[in-house]
Write a protein that holds these residues in place. Structure first.
Motif, short mmCIF file in Angstrom:
data_model
loop_
_atom_site.label_atom_id
_atom_site.label_comp_id
_atom_site.label_asym_id
_atom_site.label_seq_id
_atom_site.Cartn_x
_atom_site.Cartn_y
_atom_site.Cartn_z
N ILE A 1 -6.01 1.41 72.17
CA ILE A 1 -6.15 0.35 71.18
C ILE A 1 -7.60 0.17 70.74
N HIS A 2 -8.53 0.49 71.66
CA HIS A 2 -9.95 0.40 71.28
C HIS A 2 -10.28 1.38 70.16
N ASN A 3 -9.70 2.57 70.23
CA ASN A 3 -9.95 3.58 69.19
C ASN A 3 -9.31 3.15 67.86
N VAL A 4 -8.15 2.52 67.95
CA VAL A 4 -7.50 2.02 66.72
C VAL A 4 -8.39 0.97 66.06
N ILE A 5 -8.91 0.05 66.86
CA ILE A 5 -9.75 -1.02 66.32
C ILE A 5 -11.03 -0.45 65.71
N ALA A 6 -11.62 0.51 66.40
CA ALA A 6 -12.85 1.13 65.88
C ALA A 6 -12.58 1.81 64.55
N LEU A 7 -11.43 2.46 64.44
CA LEU A 7 -11.10 3.12 63.18
C LEU A 7 -10.88 2.09 62.07
N ALA A 8 -10.23 0.98 62.38
CA ALA A 8 -10.02 -0.07 61.38
C ALA A 8 -11.35 -0.59 60.85
N HIS A 9 -12.32 -0.76 61.74
CA HIS A 9 -13.64 -1.21 61.30
C HIS A 9 -14.30 -0.15 60.42
N LYS A 10 -14.06 1.12 60.73
CA LYS A 10 -14.63 2.19 59.92
C LYS A 10 -14.04 2.16 58.51
N PHE A 11 -12.78 1.73 58.39
CA PHE A 11 -12.11 1.59 57.09
C PHE A 11 -12.69 0.42 56.28
N GLY A 12 -13.50 -0.43 56.89
CA GLY A 12 -14.09 -1.56 56.18
C GLY A 12 -13.55 -2.91 56.60
N VAL A 13 -12.68 -2.94 57.62
CA VAL A 13 -12.18 -4.21 58.13
C VAL A 13 -13.27 -4.86 58.97
N THR A 14 -13.69 -6.06 58.59
CA THR A 14 -14.79 -6.73 59.29
C THR A 14 -14.31 -7.83 60.23
N SER A 15 -13.02 -8.14 60.21
CA SER A 15 -12.51 -9.20 61.06
C SER A 15 -12.69 -8.85 62.54
N GLY B 1 -9.97 10.37 51.93
CA GLY B 1 -10.71 9.99 53.11
C GLY B 1 -12.04 9.30 52.86
N VAL B 2 -12.39 9.09 51.59
CA VAL B 2 -13.68 8.47 51.24
C VAL B 2 -13.47 7.01 50.86
N ARG B 3 -14.31 6.14 51.39
CA ARG B 3 -14.25 4.73 51.04
C ARG B 3 -15.36 4.41 50.06
N ILE B 4 -14.98 3.77 48.94
CA ILE B 4 -15.95 3.25 47.97
C ILE B 4 -15.85 1.74 48.03
N ALA B 5 -16.91 1.09 48.46
CA ALA B 5 -16.89 -0.36 48.67
C ALA B 5 -16.52 -1.08 47.37
N PRO B 6 -15.64 -2.07 47.45
CA PRO B 6 -15.24 -2.80 46.23
C PRO B 6 -16.41 -3.59 45.67
N GLU C 1 -17.73 8.35 54.14
CA GLU C 1 -16.56 9.12 54.56
C GLU C 1 -15.96 8.47 55.79
N VAL C 2 -14.67 8.18 55.72
CA VAL C 2 -13.99 7.47 56.82
C VAL C 2 -13.17 8.44 57.66
N ILE C 3 -12.36 9.26 57.01
CA ILE C 3 -11.52 10.24 57.69
C ILE C 3 -11.60 11.56 56.92
N THR C 4 -11.10 12.61 57.52
CA THR C 4 -11.12 13.91 56.85
C THR C 4 -10.08 13.94 55.74
N ALA C 5 -10.28 14.83 54.78
CA ALA C 5 -9.32 14.98 53.69
C ALA C 5 -7.96 15.39 54.24
#
Length: 757
Positions: free
Chosen positions: A558-572, A603-608, A631-635
């Motif tokens: 679950i720690h890895n899931v949370i870390a990935l969510a933050h990488k996606f831009g989730v700041t909560s 796989g690329v995040r562009i901040a809103p 870049e958040v995840i691979t293509a």
């Protein structure tokens, strides 16, 4: 001798004449010394008085002119003007200002408007030297006789001097300064320059300054397009913007408008036929909607960002041009989709009543004013109305100053046949306006139970926000549920779990056991309380099965899931507990939409972001937004997830969207007790998210899942978003995953979970 001695100096005889010496030889005549002293004193006093008067006058002029602005400053004068907000296509979407004003040139004022202003305000404007002595004398006489100060005598130039630099106090000093400024202005500026400054500066009521802004506000057109009746109405306002307001006092406005027309006729500016036609014309108001009514939450967010960057004063006074990412056409669709979706929700649950009544608050239904009446009452709008009369088969209500009629078909969905059974005078009702016959409004009865919704859409390629709806009614609540509210996400959080699993080597064709499982005292279950045994990862995701999601989260950690969510831009802040995998975490809609856009972006995040660029009033660039890319995840991972998102649409919880026949993907989300309903999804070009719920976390009602409450709103919006893009595809569509890609069944043991509730 005696006779000669008795002659006076004025007795002249022939004898004495001959005796007198010649004139040149006579001594000079001098008045008595006492008289000479008096005359000299009087002359001295007179000179002193004249010198004192001249000195006093000069001193007064010096005193009252020392603080006067230099008229040369007018060459660089820029009045406070409106900051304007434009959408991505250059359409005006909003504005804000301390003084609502649009500055234009002399030639941008219609000739009929110039004639109307001069006829009513200053007939001799073109010929006088700034001060009209005849008007001043007449006004002074009127004031003296009537013992009042109501008679005006100001020319256009004097009004301009007062409005630009002075106060409205009626004092001698202010009037003297006004005259001095007027003379300087007339000496320095041309008549056209003076008129232009005046026409851009004068107050016309309702927060509007200048005739261009007045034409836009009262008639929804430019000052260059005004007709004679319209021009006369605007020219009538400077004398008393509130007293002659066509909104508050239409009768007085009508009378003064016709007075302007009479003055124009007397001055030979118009013909008798034109005057008669104009006098009989209605006021013809076509009020512009409030400047920020189409995208109020978006514009408010823009204002906050501008305030941080440039300061409040500059933003509200400098007339900035702000070019945003919003698409006005999509925003209108978003507004309609949200309100239509909420109306459908309300009608599914039947009439609940619980209406507020103004009589309970000791208010008069005839004078009550509702906050959302600042918006125009037009067909298609949802608005509140106050009931003024109830009959069995007709309800009369009021919206602002308009009458609204409801017939039995308009409340048929409530189940009541007679209006008297459920409505009362003074009730505040919610209606969907359907028609306006010019006399009365017509609409369908709706309901506002307090349920809210939010929608946010972004352009995948740029990160620009295309549409934003922060709630049901901005006039009632400015809280932005799209950006400020954090709500439990339900199953819309699962993509982070599955993405972590894919990066850990899991494939969509791998099998996982959907069977009972527990982690200590935590015994989870699926939404339908059934278990399907061995199913593919792809099917588990599409059907939003809870047990497989939990087993995957336990496998990758679950720690890895949370870390990935933050990488996606989730700041909560996300606590490391296993139920997080099912969405037991609060995240904003904005963060969810931005995160989901990573998948169609390979796989690329562009901040809103909201703003593309900002210029000053002269077009000089002040700000240019550069997208923030990471870049958040691979293509490969993104394309694998896209395949599973598409399966949700094809035959999963989002299958109702399949009828659009477009490249789409998404995920539903429903929380415990149906308090939050979500759908977040995307096309190759646009990502959109919808949330529905109550602010106080009241249940939406049994069965109100993300697919039922949120997905219809999303679908309605995406119909418009994909219009004109029939051939767009996702990056991985050209290289689909092979059907032969199979995997082994994944066995997850309960004790392998590192965390539990």
């Amino acid at each position: 001798m005696d006779r000669l001695d008795r002659r006076g100096p004025w007795d002249v005889t022939e004898e004495s004449f001959h005796r007198r010496p010649a004139r040149a030889q006579r001594p000079e005549f001098r008045p008595p010394a006492r008289r000479r002293k008096v005359a000299g004193s009087l002359a001295l006093v007179l000179l002193v008085v004249l010198a004192a008067a001249a000195g006093s006058l000069g001193g007064v002029l010096l005193i009252y002119s020392v603080d006067l602005p230099q008229i040369s400053e007018l060459e660089h004068y820029r009045p406070m003007s409106t900051t304007e907000i434009y959408d991505r296509n250059g359409q005006l979407i909003g504005s804000f200002a301390l003084q609502r004003r649009t500055v234009v040139r002399y030639q941008d004022f219609a000739p009929v408007l110039r004639d109307a202003i001069i006829s009513i305000e200053d007939k001799n404007f073109e010929s006088h030297w700034g001060v009209n002595l005849f008007r001043i004398a007449g006004a002074a006489y009127h004031d003296m006789v009537s013992h009042t100060r109501s008679q005006g005598a100001s020319t256009l130039t004097m009004q301009l001097a007062r409005n630009l630099f002075l106060s409205d106090r009626r004092t001698f000093s202010r009037k003297l300064q006004e005259v001095l400024l007027t003379l300087q202005m007339e000496h320095t500026l041309t008549k056209q320059q003076i008129f232009t400054l005046y026409a851009n500066q004068i107050y016309l009521g309702s927060g509007v300054y200048g005739f261009e802004a007045g034409a836009e506000f009262y008639f929804s057109k430019h000052a260059s397009q005004l007709t004679l009746p319209e021009a006369a109405l605007l020219a009538a306002l400077p004398k008393g913007p509130e007293e002659y307001s066509p909104i508050r006092n239409p009768t007085r406005a009508f009378e003064r408008r016709n007075l302007v027309i009479d003055e124009m006729l007397e001055d030979g500016k118009i013909t008798d036929a034109q005057a008669n036609a104009a006098r009989n014309a209605p006021l013809g108001l076509h009020l512009a909607p409030p400047p920020n009514s189409v995208a109020p939450w978006f514009v408010e967010n823009v204002r906050e960002e501008l305030d941080r960057r440039f300061g409040t004063q500059r933003v509200h006074e400098a007339g900035l041009k702000v070019y945003t990412t919003l698409d006005l056409n999509l925003q209108k669709v978003a507004n309609q989709a949200v309100l239509t979706g909420l109306e459908a929700y309300e009608q599914r649950h039947g009439w609940r009543g619980h209406l507020l009544n103004v009589l309970d608050a000791d208010l008069n239904p005839e004078t009550f004013w509702h906050p959302d009446w600042s918006n125009p009452a037009v067909p298609g709008a949802w608005m509140h109305a106050v009931v003024t009369d109830v009959e069995p088969y007709q309800v009369t209500a009021r919206i602002a100053k308009r009458t609204l009629l409801l017939a039995p078909d308009d409340w048929k969905w409530t189940g009541f046949t007679s209006a008297e059974k459920f409505l009362h005078v003074g009730d505040i009702i919610y209606v969907h306006l359907t028609a306006d016959d010019g006399t009365v409004l017509h609409g369908e009865l709706a309901e506002d139970s307090g349920v809210e919704a939010a929608l946010l859409a972004i352009d995948n390629s740029t990160g620009g926000v295309l549409a934003m709806v922060g709630g049901r009614d901005f006039n009632l609540s400015q809280f932005n549920r799209a950006t400020q509210a954090e709500r439990q996400t339900g199953s819309s959080f699962k993509p982070y779990v599955y993405t972590a699993a894919v990066e850990d080597g899991i494939t969509p064709q791998d099998h996982i056991l959907d069977t009972p499982v527990s982690w200590g005292s935590y015994v989870p279950h699926n939404y339908d309380h059934r278990f399907e045994g061995s199913i593919t990862i792809e099917h588990a995701f599409a059907d939003s099965r809870n047990i497989p999601a939990l087993k995957l989260a336990a496998r990758v950690g679950i720690h890895n899931v949370i870390a990935l969510a933050h990488k996606f831009g989730v700041t909560s802040n996300i606590p490391p507990f296993l139920p997080i995998a099912l969405g037991a975490v609060e995240i904003s809609l904005e963060q969810q939409v931005s995160a989901y856009s990573v998948f169609p972006n390979d796989g690329v995040r562009i901040a809103p972001h909201l703003i593309r660029k900002v210029t000053d009033a002269q077009g000089i660039p002040l700000l240019q937004t550069e997208p923030q890319v990471s870049e958040v995840i691979t293509a490969k991972t993104a394309r694998t997830m896209i395949a599973m998102f598409k399966d949700v649409i094809a035959h999963g919880t989002g299958e109702n969207v399949a009828a659009l026949h477009h490249a789409l993907g998404g995920k539903t989300g429903t929380t415990n007790n149906y308090t939050d309903a979500w759908f977040v999804g995307f096309s190759p070009s646009t990502t959109c998210g919808v949330w529905v719920g109550y602010d106080d976390r009241e249940s939406l009602g049994k069965g109100e899942t993300g697919a039922h409450a949120a997905l219809p709103i999303w679908t309605e919006f995406m119909k418009a978003a994909i219009t004109g893009k029939p051939d767009e595809t996702f990056p991985g569509d050209a290289f689909p995953l092979p059907d032969s890609m199979k995997g082994s069944t994944i066995q997850i043991q309960p004790h392998s979970a590192a965390s539990h509730p």
